[in-house]
Motif scaffolding. Structure first.
Motif, PDB file in Angstrom:
ATOM      1  N   VAL A  13       0.846  -1.204   0.000  1.00 34.17           N
ATOM      2  CA  VAL A  13       0.000   0.000   0.000  1.00 34.17           C
ATOM      3  C   VAL A  13       0.877   1.248   0.000  1.00 34.17           C
ATOM      4  O   VAL A  13       0.607   2.215  -0.730  1.00 34.17           O
ATOM      5  N   CYS A  14       1.945   1.237   0.779  1.00 34.19           N
ATOM      6  CA  CYS A  14       2.850   2.389   0.836  1.00 34.19           C
ATOM      7  C   CYS A  14       3.529   2.614  -0.519  1.00 34.19           C
ATOM      8  O   CYS A  14       3.574   3.740  -1.020  1.00 34.19           O
ATOM      9  N   SER A  40       1.031   3.997  -3.049  1.00 38.51           N
ATOM     10  CA  SER A  40       0.701   5.398  -2.766  1.00 38.51           C
ATOM     11  C   SER A  40       1.816   6.331  -3.219  1.00 38.51           C
ATOM     12  O   SER A  40       1.558   7.377  -3.818  1.00 38.51           O
ATOM     13  N   TYR A  77      -3.526   8.937  -0.666  1.00 37.00           N
ATOM     14  CA  TYR A  77      -2.122   8.573  -0.840  1.00 37.00           C
ATOM     15  C   TYR A  77      -1.301   8.941   0.393  1.00 37.00           C
ATOM     16  O   TYR A  77      -0.340   8.256   0.737  1.00 37.00           O
ATOM     17  N   GLY A 113      -2.045   6.197   2.754  1.00 31.36           N
ATOM     18  CA  GLY A 113      -1.325   4.998   2.336  1.00 31.36           C
ATOM     19  C   GLY A 113       0.155   5.047   2.656  1.00 31.36           C
ATOM     20  O   GLY A 113       0.797   4.006   2.839  1.00 31.36           O
TER      21      GLY A 113
END
Length: 123
Positions: A70-71, A74, A98, A101
């Motif tokens: 997810v990071c 983003s 974002y 995230g």
């Protein structure tokens, strides 16, 4: 007014100046704290708290991978939005989802450490 000036040390509703070091310390809060020290290479599972200490290492590893994914997504999508003309000038490339995230990075680090602790403890 002369009487008021002479008794300037006497004020009717002045707060009492207290020294915090004069009051005895309460030992109940410290007595309830559990000892989290350990000896050896890795800590016991109890340092992870009541929820993560019961989770298996594999599940914590999957959560870590999910948070890292997810990071990365983003950050990647924010980089794409920065390429739009004028986006940096007006800030339109900053999206709340974002930014949210991006917290996946620290969460991924924490859950991978928790996974390592659980693996070392045989869970």
């Amino acid at each position: 007014f002369a009487v008021l000036g002479a008794s300037k040390g006497l004020v009717a509703f002045a707060p009492k100046a207290s020294n915090p070091f004069d009051t005895p310390m309460s030992t109940t809060s410290l007595a309830m704290a559990e000892d989290m020290s350990w000896e050896g290479e890795y800590p016991p599972s109890k340092v992870l708290g009541p929820i993560m200490s019961k989770m298996p290492s594999g599940l914590l590893g999957l959560i870590s991978i999910l948070c890292l994914s997810v990071c990365a997504y983003s950050i990647g999508q924010s980089a794409v939005l920065q390429q739009v003309d004028g986006a940096v000038n007006d800030g339109s490339w900053v999206k709340w989802y974002y930014v949210l995230g991006s917290f996946g990075g620290p969460l991924a680090w924490g859950t991978h450490v928790a996974s390592w602790i659980q693996r070392k403890n045989g869970m």
